[in-house]
Scaffold this active site. Structure first.
Site, PDB file in Angstrom:
ATOM      1  N   ALA A 169      -9.275  19.141 -12.939  1.00 52.45           N
ATOM      2  CA  ALA A 169      -9.482  20.038 -14.079  1.00 52.45           C
ATOM      3  C   ALA A 169      -8.193  20.735 -14.500  1.00 52.45           C
ATOM      4  CB  ALA A 169     -10.545  21.078 -13.739  1.00 52.45           C
ATOM      5  N   ASP A 176       2.891  24.818  -9.310  1.00 55.16           N
ATOM      6  CA  ASP A 176       1.555  25.031  -8.741  1.00 55.16           C
ATOM      7  C   ASP A 176       1.640  25.540  -7.300  1.00 55.16           C
ATOM      8  OD1 ASP A 176       1.030  23.769 -11.109  1.00 55.16           O
ATOM      9  OD2 ASP A 176       0.543  21.848 -10.191  1.00 55.16           O
ATOM     10  N   TYR A 216       2.384  11.800 -17.531  1.00 60.79           N
ATOM     11  CA  TYR A 216       3.160  12.965 -17.083  1.00 60.79           C
ATOM     12  C   TYR A 216       4.605  12.536 -16.820  1.00 60.79           C
ATOM     13  CZ  TYR A 216       4.430  17.032 -14.194  1.00 60.79           C
ATOM     14  OH  TYR A 216       5.043  18.144 -13.677  1.00 60.79           O
TER      15      TYR A 216
HETATM   16  C1  GLA Z   1       1.081  20.036 -13.515  1.00 60.21           C
HETATM   17  C2  GLA Z   1       2.250  19.949 -12.546  1.00 60.21           C
HETATM   18  C3  GLA Z   1       3.171  21.154 -12.678  1.00 60.21           C
HETATM   19  C4  GLA Z   1       3.555  21.401 -14.133  1.00 60.21           C
HETATM   20  C5  GLA Z   1       2.328  21.365 -15.036  1.00 60.21           C
HETATM   21  C6  GLA Z   1       2.705  21.446 -16.488  1.00 60.21           C
HETATM   22  O1  GLA Z   1       0.267  21.087 -13.171  1.00 60.21           O
HETATM   23  O2  GLA Z   1       1.778  19.889 -11.226  1.00 60.21           O
HETATM   24  O3  GLA Z   1       4.304  20.983 -11.857  1.00 60.21           O
HETATM   25  O4  GLA Z   1       4.537  20.491 -14.552  1.00 60.21           O
HETATM   26  O5  GLA Z   1       1.574  20.190 -14.826  1.00 60.21           O
HETATM   27  O6  GLA Z   1       3.227  22.680 -16.782  1.00 60.21           O
END
Ligand code: GLA
Length: 384
Positions: A123, A172, A224
């Protein structure tokens, strides 16, 4: 001189098990800036993961999850990226942390690690960071490694990047370890400095509504990594170590110099997003919570139009929240699905959540799930 252990140390060595909890996160603003050495403003959330580590006599790592039917067992001697069967890959976030510890030269021993979490997975709320960080903190404690918080962040990140193989940027794990109640964390992803900034929603009479759009979100599927490569390519063409090194004053020049429209859009998102993130932190330092709304909404437009990481479900949820009086709304997390956040008066949140559900039903989208979050504490020990 040989010595007998102090009684206290002896007692400590006999510890049977220990349990740590680490949270997921909501990123308030600063998306896809972390791997550009930029700024982000995440907060830990009440949902998280607990990890209990207990010793085993055999030299194996056993991973037991309350959310899975069968445990995964791997010999310590076999711990390396790619060692898990495809059906056991969920345990990679746990095994990866143990592997990262061994990579640093620490001695592992046989252990059983039981995990249980309530962060919705897939999510965009970092269930994986919650898992990695709870395991890193519990292993640090159980094995008496003496690692500090930045070390735990690095271990967790190494597990995700090098064992699981997701090329994520580190925000994160930083949020999960350093989270503080009623604070968002201004993270400088070049220096890894973290500044807690007041974000007391209740005191300001506000709710941060999360809408889990249930639109699939997947970070290892290439999109990504594609965004990340484009940013690195733009920085290279512009002659800077990372896009972080360009401010708004250099934006026009950067746009003139980049040869293609896709690179221009990706770079524009990152450069403007860093600026919005710092502006947001400035407002929050002086208690102006409602005033950050337009920055959140502008961030969403930039993710939608320039970084191109939103999906129709996400854009619709943002539109509905804004129509229902949100001060600002945006997608949070890596994108291509996941969650939307809206900063609102509590009285409007319920009606707004129902309106999103009704709009989704009208388009035959999967029913969304909405809930409020507050900024919560980072990784902490639960056992005595
Ligand atoms: C994911 C990645 C983070 C960051 C976000 C986008 O959550 O784990 O490191 O790059 O996307 O901000």
């Amino acid at each position: 001189m040989a010595s007998t252990p102090e009684p206290a140390a002896q007692e400590q060595d006999e510890r049977v098990e220990c349990t740590w909890r680490a949270p997921g996160r909501v990123n308030l603003i600063g998306e896809h800036t972390d791997y550009n050495d930029g700024f982000c403003l995440p907060m830990a959330i009440p949902q998280g993961c607990t990890a209990t580590v207990s010793p085993l006599a055999e030299p194996v790592l056993e991973v037991v999850s309350a959310q899975r039917d069968a445990p995964v067992e791997i010999a310590l001697a076999d711990l390396r990226p790619g060692a898990l069967a495809e059906s056991d890959e969920w345990a990679g976030y746990v095994a990866g942390v143990a592997w990262a510890i061994a990579e640093r030269g620490h001695q592992l021993r046989g252990m059983s690690i039981s995990i249980d979490g309530d962060v919705p997975s897939g999510a965009g709320l970092s269930s994986s960071a919650a898992l990695e960080c709870s395991v890193a903190a519990a292993l640090n404690d159980q094995l008496r490694l003496g690692l500090d918080r930045p070390d735990l962040v690095a271990l967790a990140r190494q597990a995700e990047n090098d064992f699981v193989g997701a090329p994520t940027g580190g925000m994160d794990q930083l949020a999960s370890i350093f989270g503080e109640r009623d604070r968002v964390l201004l993270c400088d992803m070049r220096t890894l400095a973290v500044e807690p900034v007041p974000f007391d929603l209740a005191a300001a009479g506000l709710t941060l509504l999360v809408v889990d759009t249930k639109a699939p979100h997947q970070l290892t599927d290439g999109l990504y990594g594609e965004r990340r490569s484009a940013c690195e390519e733009a920085a290279r063409l512009l002659g800077v170590p990372a896009l972080r090194d360009l401010g708004l004053e250099e934006l026009a020049d950067a746009m003139d110099r980049l040869p293609d429209e896709t690179l221009r859009k990706r770079a524009r998102h990152v450069i403007t997003e860093n600026d919005r993130t710092l502006a947001c932190a400035d407002l929050l330092r002086t208690g102006q919570l409602r005033q950050i709304g337009p920055l959140l909404t502008a961030s969403h437009a930039s993710m939608r139009d320039d970084f191109e990481i939103t999906v129709p479900e996400v854009d619709l949820a943002v539109e509905v929240l804004l129509a229902f009086g949100a001060f600002g709304a945006r997608m949070t997390g890596g994108g291509f699905g996941g969650c939307v956040i809206g900063l609102m008066e509590p009285a409007q949140a319920r009606a707004a959540a129902l309106a999103v559900a009704a709009a989704y039903a009208g388009r035959d989208y999967i029913a969304p799930v909405s809930f409020g979050v507050t900024a919560a504490d980072g990784a902490h020990r639960l056992s005595d």
